[in-house]
Design a protein around this motif. Structure first.
Motif, short mmCIF file in Angstrom:
data_model
loop_
_atom_site.label_atom_id
_atom_site.label_comp_id
_atom_site.label_asym_id
_atom_site.label_seq_id
_atom_site.Cartn_x
_atom_site.Cartn_y
_atom_site.Cartn_z
N TRP A 64 0.98 -1.09 -0.04
CA TRP A 64 0.06 0.13 0.14
C TRP A 64 0.80 1.24 0.12
O TRP A 64 0.38 2.25 -0.36
CB TRP A 64 -1.00 0.09 1.30
N ASN A 81 -3.63 3.34 -3.34
CA ASN A 81 -4.98 3.11 -2.59
C ASN A 81 -6.17 3.56 -3.70
O ASN A 81 -6.96 2.68 -3.70
CB ASN A 81 -5.25 3.23 -1.17
N ARG A 83 -9.46 -0.37 2.04
CA ARG A 83 -8.39 0.68 1.37
C ARG A 83 -8.87 1.96 1.87
O ARG A 83 -8.13 2.73 2.46
CB ARG A 83 -8.45 0.60 -0.20
#
Length: 172
Positions: A31, A80, A143
């Motif tokens: 991420w 994200n 997310r």
């Protein structure tokens, strides 16, 4: 026998903790890593390209719009948003049977928003379809949570689906 069983459960707990820790570290590194496509381009171009590629054979009409002052966002935000947007566009092109998809990015001063809407078959939000290979709605929610963002998913069986992600931008 009881001691052996207790010992086995202790080993299993340690193994589970190690796996959980490893997964969390892997997820965080993924991420936080800027996607390769974002190294060479910007978020808007990357999402527009995804929309065009995924929609080219199945969707009659696409609309892509950017409002506000377009700029680079933190890597974690861009990654994200890119992955969530890709999931939303994939769902619209592959599962919803949509003939129209609209993607809007709004670079506000305090918030960044991503909207993906389609005119496909929709679904019952209280009983969403299972994810097939992607992250699905659960991944989208994870997310959004990672970004302290709000995620609104509206869908019904007649009017398609709308997904809005609203990310607070700190220090801007």
């Amino acid at each position: 026998a009881k001691g052996a069983a207790d010992n086995m459960f202790r080993h299993l707990e340690v193994a589970q903790d190690l796996v959980r820790d490893s997964l969390e570290k892997a997820r965080n590194s993924i991420w936080n890593m800027r996607s390769q496509v974002l190294e060479t381009g910007n978020l808007a171009d990357a999402l527009k390209d995804i929309l065009e590629r995924l929609a080219q054979d199945t969707v009659k009409q696409t609309h892509f719009e950017v409002t506000g002052k377009q700029r680079r966002l933190p890597a974690m935000v861009e990654n994200n948003v890119l992955l969530l947007g890709q999931e939303a566009i994939t769902n619209a092109t592959k599962h919803a049977g949509a003939s129209q998809i609209r993607v809007t990015l709004d670079f506000g001063t305090k918030y960044f928003s991503l909207n993906v809407t389609d005119n496909g078959r929709g679904f019952d939000p209280s009983n969403p379809p299972p994810s097939e290979g992607g992250f699905g709605l659960v991944g989208m929610r994870e997310r959004a949570k990672e970004l302290n963002a709000s995620l609104e998913i509206k869908s019904d069986l007649q009017n398609g689906t709308g997904i809005q992600l609203r990310v607070p931008l700190l220090g801007e």
